[in-house]
Scaffold this motif. Sequence first.
Motif, PDB file in Angstrom:
ATOM      1  N   TYR A 150      21.284  42.863  45.990  1.00 33.52           N
ATOM      2  CA  TYR A 150      22.515  42.277  45.059  1.00 33.52           C
ATOM      3  C   TYR A 150      23.761  43.227  45.081  1.00 33.52           C
ATOM      4  O   TYR A 150      23.416  44.683  45.348  1.00 33.52           O
ATOM      5  CB  TYR A 150      21.899  42.327  43.554  1.00 33.52           C
ATOM      6  CG  TYR A 150      21.925  40.814  43.012  1.00 33.52           C
ATOM      7  CD1 TYR A 150      23.045  40.231  42.501  1.00 33.52           C
ATOM      8  CD2 TYR A 150      21.006  40.029  43.233  1.00 33.52           C
ATOM      9  CE1 TYR A 150      22.996  38.815  42.208  1.00 33.52           C
ATOM     10  CE2 TYR A 150      20.938  38.774  42.811  1.00 33.52           C
ATOM     11  CZ  TYR A 150      21.884  38.011  42.325  1.00 33.52           C
ATOM     12  OH  TYR A 150      21.758  36.827  42.028  1.00 33.52           O
ATOM     13  N   HIS A 151      24.880  42.707  45.102  1.00 30.49           N
ATOM     14  CA  HIS A 151      26.086  43.577  44.879  1.00 30.49           C
ATOM     15  C   HIS A 151      26.603  43.388  43.651  1.00 30.49           C
ATOM     16  O   HIS A 151      26.911  42.316  43.140  1.00 30.49           O
ATOM     17  CB  HIS A 151      27.116  43.159  45.938  1.00 30.49           C
ATOM     18  CG  HIS A 151      26.906  43.626  47.604  1.00 30.49           C
ATOM     19  ND1 HIS A 151      27.695  44.196  48.342  1.00 30.49           N
ATOM     20  CD2 HIS A 151      25.634  43.515  48.186  1.00 30.49           C
ATOM     21  CE1 HIS A 151      27.093  44.346  49.309  1.00 30.49           C
ATOM     22  NE2 HIS A 151      25.863  43.920  49.430  1.00 30.49           N
ATOM     23  N   LEU A 152      26.974  44.546  43.209  1.00 33.32           N
ATOM     24  CA  LEU A 152      27.408  44.434  41.625  1.00 33.32           C
ATOM     25  C   LEU A 152      28.581  45.446  41.458  1.00 33.32           C
ATOM     26  O   LEU A 152      28.440  46.815  41.951  1.00 33.32           O
ATOM     27  CB  LEU A 152      26.362  45.005  40.638  1.00 33.32           C
ATOM     28  CG  LEU A 152      25.046  44.323  40.547  1.00 33.32           C
ATOM     29  CD1 LEU A 152      23.815  44.551  41.488  1.00 33.32           C
ATOM     30  CD2 LEU A 152      24.671  44.053  39.090  1.00 33.32           C
ATOM     31  N   ASN A 153      29.691  44.867  40.962  1.00 31.12           N
ATOM     32  CA  ASN A 153      30.956  45.778  40.989  1.00 31.12           C
ATOM     33  C   ASN A 153      31.550  45.481  39.412  1.00 31.12           C
ATOM     34  O   ASN A 153      31.160  44.582  38.815  1.00 31.12           O
ATOM     35  CB  ASN A 153      32.069  45.160  41.795  1.00 31.12           C
ATOM     36  CG  ASN A 153      31.483  45.063  43.208  1.00 31.12           C
ATOM     37  OD1 ASN A 153      30.560  45.876  43.685  1.00 31.12           O
ATOM     38  ND2 ASN A 153      32.141  43.844  44.067  1.00 31.12           N
ATOM     39  N   THR A 154      32.101  46.555  39.235  1.00 30.69           N
ATOM     40  CA  THR A 154      32.790  46.694  37.904  1.00 30.69           C
ATOM     41  C   THR A 154      34.069  47.427  38.023  1.00 30.69           C
ATOM     42  O   THR A 154      34.387  48.376  38.502  1.00 30.69           O
ATOM     43  CB  THR A 154      31.982  47.197  36.829  1.00 30.69           C
ATOM     44  OG1 THR A 154      32.572  47.113  35.496  1.00 30.69           O
ATOM     45  CG2 THR A 154      31.736  48.668  36.958  1.00 30.69           C
ATOM     46  N   THR A 155      35.352  46.782  37.082  1.00 24.63           N
ATOM     47  CA  THR A 155      36.496  47.685  37.018  1.00 24.63           C
ATOM     48  C   THR A 155      37.071  47.226  35.610  1.00 24.63           C
ATOM     49  O   THR A 155      37.005  46.156  35.079  1.00 24.63           O
ATOM     50  CB  THR A 155      37.472  47.185  38.199  1.00 24.63           C
ATOM     51  OG1 THR A 155      38.390  47.840  38.113  1.00 24.63           O
ATOM     52  CG2 THR A 155      37.809  45.803  38.068  1.00 24.63           C
ATOM     53  N   GLY A 156      37.912  48.197  35.098  1.00 27.19           N
ATOM     54  CA  GLY A 156      38.479  47.864  33.785  1.00 27.19           C
ATOM     55  C   GLY A 156      39.050  49.116  33.366  1.00 27.19           C
ATOM     56  O   GLY A 156      39.014  50.332  33.873  1.00 27.19           O
ATOM     57  N   GLY A 164      38.018  44.350  31.040  1.00 32.98           N
ATOM     58  CA  GLY A 164      37.685  44.732  32.566  1.00 32.98           C
ATOM     59  C   GLY A 164      37.205  43.445  32.989  1.00 32.98           C
ATOM     60  O   GLY A 164      37.497  42.099  32.535  1.00 32.98           O
ATOM     61  N   LYS A 165      36.671  43.655  34.157  1.00 36.11           N
ATOM     62  CA  LYS A 165      36.156  42.355  35.034  1.00 36.11           C
ATOM     63  C   LYS A 165      34.908  42.854  35.836  1.00 36.11           C
ATOM     64  O   LYS A 165      35.094  43.860  36.712  1.00 36.11           O
ATOM     65  CB  LYS A 165      36.907  41.592  35.829  1.00 36.11           C
ATOM     66  CG  LYS A 165      36.452  40.209  36.656  1.00 36.11           C
ATOM     67  CD  LYS A 165      36.436  39.377  35.705  1.00 36.11           C
ATOM     68  CE  LYS A 165      35.734  38.017  36.213  1.00 36.11           C
ATOM     69  NZ  LYS A 165      34.033  38.475  36.224  1.00 36.11           N
ATOM     70  N   ARG A 213      38.785  30.570  31.931  1.00 36.54           N
ATOM     71  CA  ARG A 213      37.176  30.329  32.466  1.00 36.54           C
ATOM     72  C   ARG A 213      37.300  31.383  33.627  1.00 36.54           C
ATOM     73  O   ARG A 213      36.048  31.889  33.709  1.00 36.54           O
ATOM     74  CB  ARG A 213      37.124  28.916  32.936  1.00 36.54           C
ATOM     75  CG  ARG A 213      37.194  27.843  31.586  1.00 36.54           C
ATOM     76  CD  ARG A 213      37.385  26.401  31.982  1.00 36.54           C
ATOM     77  NE  ARG A 213      36.653  26.331  33.316  1.00 36.54           N
ATOM     78  CZ  ARG A 213      36.837  24.859  33.899  1.00 36.54           C
ATOM     79  NH1 ARG A 213      38.036  24.299  33.874  1.00 36.54           N
ATOM     80  NH2 ARG A 213      36.229  24.606  35.208  1.00 36.54           N
ATOM     81  N   MET A 214      38.067  31.453  34.298  1.00 39.26           N
ATOM     82  CA  MET A 214      38.009  32.581  35.476  1.00 39.26           C
ATOM     83  C   MET A 214      37.655  33.819  35.057  1.00 39.26           C
ATOM     84  O   MET A 214      36.906  34.458  35.569  1.00 39.26           O
ATOM     85  CB  MET A 214      39.212  32.361  36.489  1.00 39.26           C
ATOM     86  CG  MET A 214      39.095  33.369  37.569  1.00 39.26           C
ATOM     87  SD  MET A 214      40.477  33.146  38.663  1.00 39.26           S
ATOM     88  CE  MET A 214      42.076  33.913  37.655  1.00 39.26           C
ATOM     89  N   ILE A 215      38.310  34.358  34.073  1.00 41.52           N
ATOM     90  CA  ILE A 215      38.298  35.674  33.682  1.00 41.52           C
ATOM     91  C   ILE A 215      37.046  35.862  32.743  1.00 41.52           C
ATOM     92  O   ILE A 215      36.358  36.797  32.763  1.00 41.52           O
ATOM     93  CB  ILE A 215      39.567  36.180  33.290  1.00 41.52           C
ATOM     94  CG1 ILE A 215      40.513  36.091  34.120  1.00 41.52           C
ATOM     95  CG2 ILE A 215      39.490  37.832  32.584  1.00 41.52           C
ATOM     96  CD1 ILE A 215      40.287  37.011  35.446  1.00 41.52           C
TER      97      ILE A 215
END
Length: 339
Positions: free
Chosen positions: A289-295, A278-279, A178-180
Amino acid sequence: MTEPARPPRPPRPPRSRAEARLVQRPSPAVIARRRLVVGGGAVLGLGALGYGVSELVGGDAATSAAPSPRATGSSATGSATPTASPAASPSPSPSTPTAAAVVEAPRLTARLEDYLDERRGTLGLQLVDLDRNQVFRFRAEPGLCYSTIKVLILTTVLRLGQEDGKQLSERQRGLAERMITRSDNAATETLLAQVGRPEVERVAGLVGMKETEIDTGWWGHWRTVPGDLDTMVSAVLSSDAVLDGARRATARFMMADVVDEQRWGVFAPEGDDVYVAGKNGWGPMPDGYHLNTTGWVVGEGREYVLGVLSTSPRGFRYGRETISSVARLCHDALGEELA
């Protein structure tokens, strides 16, 4: 459309009524995504994912042979040897990163500047080309973690189990999924309470997240840099220093199975021949708004890790468009050498 045959999976204990209400039949797209990212076959011991969930735009408000001693410092790298892996030769699987050369990448820099000159807000990134062993940084300033840090919390849960020679419990597995996959904050709070902030900080040291600040405040407002996001993804997906192969496969499976509504940013180039684990993270602040992405992304002759921190004074959807467009620009740029 005929749904493709589902891969076999081992029996699991009956779910409680409450848990059963959360689980829905995975869509054909989700099933196909799992096969492509983790190797096209059964992924033993990972359980079923595929929760239905609406888009959270209101705010981001493995078996071991024997226990290994719990590490007490950032230099510990010991790991238990698994007796069974949850995936047999998963393909594609991430390359193991080595020391990479930092490059200027003038063509990509110009494309990013041209695009961002027409957009509002701020954005910084680090891109690691795993094929050519090159690193590119663009305005890579610190920012708030938001839900990208859930990958580190997952890594901590898996690492402690590895050190104690234990598998995830059924409850832990459900919370981690659920977290990911859904970015569930309540599940995150529960797992963080189980492992404790000092352990998360210790595992961040094992991972090598030297510029990530873990304090006593809300985890979403811990601070990080794009390079640490890349380090986090590389450690959880391809490095033996922190997690063994079985636990890395568990993490990769979850990060590849993010619900469709949250597949933006690093997921933007995803298609029939591009696969992503990714997440993302997002939430409102006074400056927007702050928006981040990584993967990790592989396909179309490319393999890379990307970390992006951004702000959007025009709200979530505007920021999502910006960060997804930048991810596509980075993907396209890797069709040629960065330097």
